[in-house]
Enzyme design. Sequence first.
Site, mmCIF file in Angstrom:
data_model
loop_
_atom_site.group_PDB
_atom_site.id
_atom_site.type_symbol
_atom_site.label_atom_id
_atom_site.label_comp_id
_atom_site.label_asym_id
_atom_site.label_seq_id
_atom_site.Cartn_x
_atom_site.Cartn_y
_atom_site.Cartn_z
ATOM 1 C CD GLU A 1 -5.818 -36.611 1.672
ATOM 2 O OE1 GLU A 1 -6.367 -36.474 0.556
ATOM 3 O OE2 GLU A 1 -6.454 -36.641 2.726
ATOM 4 N NE ARG B 1 -10.822 -31.040 3.253
ATOM 5 C CZ ARG B 1 -11.761 -31.608 2.513
ATOM 6 N NH1 ARG B 1 -12.119 -32.869 2.769
ATOM 7 N NH2 ARG B 1 -12.354 -30.955 1.545
ATOM 8 C CG ASP C 1 -11.260 -41.850 3.493
ATOM 9 O OD1 ASP C 1 -10.774 -42.761 2.798
ATOM 10 O OD2 ASP C 1 -11.999 -40.952 3.023
ATOM 11 C CB VAL D 1 -14.585 -39.597 7.121
ATOM 12 C CG1 VAL D 1 -14.348 -41.095 7.203
ATOM 13 C CG2 VAL D 1 -15.722 -39.173 8.057
ATOM 14 C CG HIS E 1 -9.704 -37.851 0.524
ATOM 15 N ND1 HIS E 1 -9.061 -36.695 0.876
ATOM 16 C CD2 HIS E 1 -11.029 -37.569 0.581
ATOM 17 C CE1 HIS E 1 -9.954 -35.744 1.125
ATOM 18 N NE2 HIS E 1 -11.162 -36.264 0.950
ATOM 19 C CB SER F 1 -15.053 -41.957 3.331
ATOM 20 O OG SER F 1 -14.971 -40.547 3.312
#
Length: 287
Positions: free
Chosen positions: A222, A193, A217, A191, A241, A243
């Site tokens: 991305e 990077r 996550d 969680v 992404h 969380s």
Amino acid sequence: MRLASDAASLAEVLPGTEVLLVWDFLSDAVRDAWPAADSLRWVHTASAGVDRLTFPGLLASDVTLTNSRGVFDRPMAEYVLGLVLAMAKDLPGTLAAQTRGEWHHRETEPIAGRRVVVVGGGPIGRAIAGLLAAVGMDVELVGRRDFDGLPGLLPSADWLVLAAPLTDATRGMLDAAALALLRPSARVINVGRGALVVEPDLVDALREGRIAGAALDVFAREPLPADSPLWTQPGVIVSPHMSGDLIGWRQDLVEVFRDNLARYRAGEPLRNVVDKTLGYVTTGGRP
């Protein structure tokens, strides 16, 4: 005067700008437009991570950098606990069986007493460690000064949780060598990077059964590309992404900035000042 800008026009509005709020924390727009920043005194990012802003121009300047520390700590800790429970209790398998109309009884794993290594000694890592300890897990928290000792902890880890900032020291920290130290029953949660993990190495370890699973996550790119093998790899949970994003999180980010703006106008020390030489928050500062 209040000015809004997108990435394409940031260089046009930066001249004369004294305070900059960076809302898109995944953008490199500030780096690209930095030569136009002739009057900046303070940059605030609507994120806990500051890796997109720790470029040489800003680091070498006297511009104060602050982040949104505190907004995401508890939400991310709850999310990590949810992921641990989901994998230990095989909730993905239960939902998959339900879609097939299949009654598939099986036994699941306990989490109490299982050893979890949490990498990242900042507020988010500490919140994760505290919540996992509260449900009976045996937690080892690894801070920045302890990274050298991480390889010695991995062979005994049932769970590895990455919540560290992205720095030169942490980039690619979970590579083939680190993965080889984990036991086949271990699971990885990231969680922090995406670039903390060497994704091809992780995919290989999952495919070859050298670790039991992963919940991710954050990713090197991305949104995660549609052709990434992580989408379909058994034992993997992919989330976009999210969380730290509880209902109302955007307003919480605004309040952090609003409080600091009032301090700035009053000439008071700012909160959540980032030590630009280390990449983490100190106690205060004055722009």
